[in-house]
Design a protein around this motif. Structure first.
Motif, PDB file in Angstrom:
ATOM      1  N   LYS A   1      -5.349   5.711 -43.012  1.00 52.94           N
ATOM      2  CA  LYS A   1      -5.988   7.014 -43.170  1.00 52.94           C
ATOM      3  C   LYS A   1      -5.971   7.825 -41.878  1.00 52.94           C
ATOM      4  O   LYS A   1      -6.233   9.027 -41.909  1.00 52.94           O
ATOM      5  CB  LYS A   1      -7.424   6.830 -43.657  1.00 52.94           C
TER       6      LYS A   1
ATOM      7  N   TYR B   1       0.341  13.398 -48.990  1.00 51.69           N
ATOM      8  CA  TYR B   1      -0.640  13.077 -47.951  1.00 51.69           C
ATOM      9  C   TYR B   1       0.066  12.755 -46.639  1.00 51.69           C
ATOM     10  O   TYR B   1       0.799  11.781 -46.532  1.00 51.69           O
ATOM     11  CB  TYR B   1      -1.504  11.887 -48.402  1.00 51.69           C
TER      12      TYR B   1
ATOM     13  N   ARG C   1      -4.759  10.958 -44.450  1.00 54.35           N
ATOM     14  CA  ARG C   1      -6.069  11.225 -45.057  1.00 54.35           C
ATOM     15  C   ARG C   1      -6.077  12.500 -45.895  1.00 54.35           C
ATOM     16  O   ARG C   1      -6.752  12.582 -46.915  1.00 54.35           O
ATOM     17  CB  ARG C   1      -7.125  11.331 -43.951  1.00 54.35           C
ATOM     18  N   GLU C   2      -5.352  13.525 -45.457  1.00 55.63           N
ATOM     19  CA  GLU C   2      -5.392  14.841 -46.103  1.00 55.63           C
ATOM     20  C   GLU C   2      -4.018  15.214 -46.655  1.00 55.63           C
ATOM     21  O   GLU C   2      -2.992  14.735 -46.181  1.00 55.63           O
ATOM     22  CB  GLU C   2      -5.820  15.915 -45.091  1.00 55.63           C
ATOM     23  N   THR C   3      -4.025  16.104 -47.649  1.00 54.04           N
ATOM     24  CA  THR C   3      -2.753  16.589 -48.177  1.00 54.04           C
ATOM     25  C   THR C   3      -2.147  17.634 -47.228  1.00 54.04           C
ATOM     26  O   THR C   3      -2.862  18.279 -46.458  1.00 54.04           O
ATOM     27  CB  THR C   3      -2.919  17.232 -49.562  1.00 54.04           C
TER      28      THR C   3
ATOM     29  N   ASN D   1      -3.812  21.005 -47.885  1.00 48.61           N
ATOM     30  CA  ASN D   1      -5.126  21.287 -47.308  1.00 48.61           C
ATOM     31  C   ASN D   1      -5.041  21.726 -45.852  1.00 48.61           C
ATOM     32  O   ASN D   1      -5.924  22.415 -45.355  1.00 48.61           O
ATOM     33  CB  ASN D   1      -6.022  20.047 -47.409  1.00 48.61           C
ATOM     34  N   GLN D   2      -3.979  21.300 -45.159  1.00 49.88           N
ATOM     35  CA  GLN D   2      -3.852  21.600 -43.740  1.00 49.88           C
ATOM     36  C   GLN D   2      -2.814  22.678 -43.441  1.00 49.88           C
ATOM     37  O   GLN D   2      -2.623  23.059 -42.283  1.00 49.88           O
ATOM     38  CB  GLN D   2      -3.446  20.333 -42.982  1.00 49.88           C
TER      39      GLN D   2
ATOM     40  N   TYR E   1      -8.908  15.282 -55.925  1.00 47.84           N
ATOM     41  CA  TYR E   1      -9.623  14.053 -55.570  1.00 47.84           C
ATOM     42  C   TYR E   1      -9.310  12.945 -56.575  1.00 47.84           C
ATOM     43  O   TYR E   1      -9.097  11.792 -56.215  1.00 47.84           O
ATOM     44  CB  TYR E   1     -11.123  14.318 -55.525  1.00 47.84           C
TER      45      TYR E   1
ATOM     46  N   ASP F   1      -5.581   3.794 -47.276  1.00 46.44           N
ATOM     47  CA  ASP F   1      -5.822   4.486 -48.529  1.00 46.44           C
ATOM     48  C   ASP F   1      -5.374   3.604 -49.700  1.00 46.44           C
ATOM     49  O   ASP F   1      -5.035   2.432 -49.523  1.00 46.44           O
ATOM     50  CB  ASP F   1      -5.140   5.856 -48.551  1.00 46.44           C
TER      51      ASP F   1
ATOM     52  N   ASP G   1      -0.148  14.279 -42.069  1.00 45.77           N
ATOM     53  CA  ASP G   1      -0.688  15.282 -41.154  1.00 45.77           C
ATOM     54  C   ASP G   1       0.414  16.104 -40.481  1.00 45.77           C
ATOM     55  O   ASP G   1       0.239  16.609 -39.371  1.00 45.77           O
ATOM     56  CB  ASP G   1      -1.592  14.628 -40.102  1.00 45.77           C
TER      57      ASP G   1
END
Length: 372
Positions: free
Chosen positions: A216, A259, A220-222, A225-226, A337, A210, A261
């Motif tokens: 990533k 960011y 990859r994601e915040t 979001n998860q 974004y 990133d 997981d």
């Protein structure tokens, strides 16, 4: 041998099912037995740190995976795990540098200590001379095939660079400016992130990164979001104190700008993670942690709506089924974004913590990944 697509599938499947090692070990064992994998030499150098990333890494050393480490990776130097000491172990480091140029992976944990020309951080003794962390890492970094900074201190300076930073601590990329550094951030970094990155380097080369040099695969994601509590956020149901089961955004959760997981991969043998323990995410994988994320229990700035007004967390979710909500959600997605929410949150925290100036926030850009 695993192709890259299958490897990525196992990484993500392991995060969801919590059995990363059981999934990845069998195909790797087959590749090793077939001679399809060449062992990569690894040297681990510890600079200004608490050794937390080594402890995190140790937590995955089950018998099955230790076999992967001994067969897939040639772990040559690490002062915590060395079986010999003094000149004997330092000779191994020297031989790696001299005889294996552009073949070894340089792992670094801990911040680069610049104060006093680096002499507040000695990590070796050579020919009657104390060697600083910066000196040895610069020397090894020139000839390394890959450079991986593990933990937030090595990646971005981390707690070691906290205000007022008398040690002038900084991340590895600011010292090895001529090389690209892969940043596996976190305080500490999750063992999956460390080993998963090493496996990718061994099997396929450099992973996709990133903007801050993080793989990533894992960043990859915040968190937001998860997060399994996301439905509480969408309905405007917020905890009023740490320890409660609702969304922790109003009591300082930095999940919307962090960011990683963690919600799916989790910690402590996939058992739990901070929000699972009813405490807010503190943003430990992000540049500027901890200063720009603290106080950790401080409510983050509210989200600006498309019309320019502020949407407070009290009103989020009141129009979830209406057009207003759709506009807010769309604007929020665009803001995430483009990094607007992150900048707003960080800027607000800076003004409340140590009265840091907005110029301090711009130091984030120093950690942008170096292009090849």
């Amino acid at each position: 041998m695993l192709n890259r697509r299958d490897f990525l599938k196992l990484i993500f499947k392991g995060a969801i099912l919590g059995n990363f090692y059981q999934l990845i070990t069998p195909p790797l064992a087959q590749a090793i037995a077939a001679g399809d994998v060449k062992k990569l030499p690894v040297v681990m150098i510890e600079a200004g740190t608490c050794t937390g990333d080594s402890i995190s890494l140790d937590n995955i050393w089950t018998p099955a995976f230790s076999d992967v480490l001994s067969n897939l990776v040639d772990w040559r130097y690490d002062w915590v795990m060395n079986q010999v000491q003094g000149d004997e172990v330092y000779q191994i480091l020297q031989e790696t540098y001299e005889k294996l140029p552009n073949e070894y992976i340089l792992l670094i944990q801990g911040a680069m200590i610049q104060s006093g020309r680096g002499h507040y951080n000695h990590i070796a003794y050579e020919k009657g001379k104390l060697i600083t962390g910066i000196e040895l890492i610069r020397r090894l970094g020139i000839k390394a095939k890959y450079i991986v900074a593990i933990g937030s201190c090595a990646a971005f300076g981390g707690p070691a660079s906290g205000y007022p930073n008398p040690a002038q601590a900084t991340g590895v990329q600011n010292i090895l400016t001529e090389r690209r550094v892969i940043n596996v951030s976190g305080c500490p970094a999750h063992p999956d992130w460390i080993i998963g990155t090493l496996l990718h380097l061994a099997l396929y080369g450099e992973p996709e990164l990133d903007g801050y040099g993080r793989p990533k695969l894992f960043y990859r994601e915040t968190i937001h979001n998860q997060c399994p509590r996301r439905h509480y956020y969408d309905q405007g149901i917020f905890a009023t104190d740490i320890g409660q089961k609702e969304c922790l955004y109003r009591v300082g959760c930095k999940g919307p700008v962090t960011y990683a997981d963690c919600p799916t991969r989790r910690w402590n043998d996939r058992f739990n993670w901070p929000i699972g323990c009813n405490t807010p995410c503190i943003g430990c994988t992000e540049p500027g942690f901890p200063d720009l994320m603290s106080p950790f229990s401080l409510h983050s700035p509210d989200i600006p709506s498309p019309g320019g007004t502020k949407v407070t967390t009290d009103s989020v979710g009141l129009g979830v089924l209406g057009l207003t909500s759709a506009a807010i959600v769309g604007h929020t997605a665009a803001s995430l974004y483009k990094g607007r929410i992150q900048r707003n949150m960080l800027n607000s925290t800076v003004r409340q913590k140590h009265r840091l100036t907005l110029k301090k926030v711009k130091t984030f850009h120093h950690y942008r990944v170096k292009k090849p």
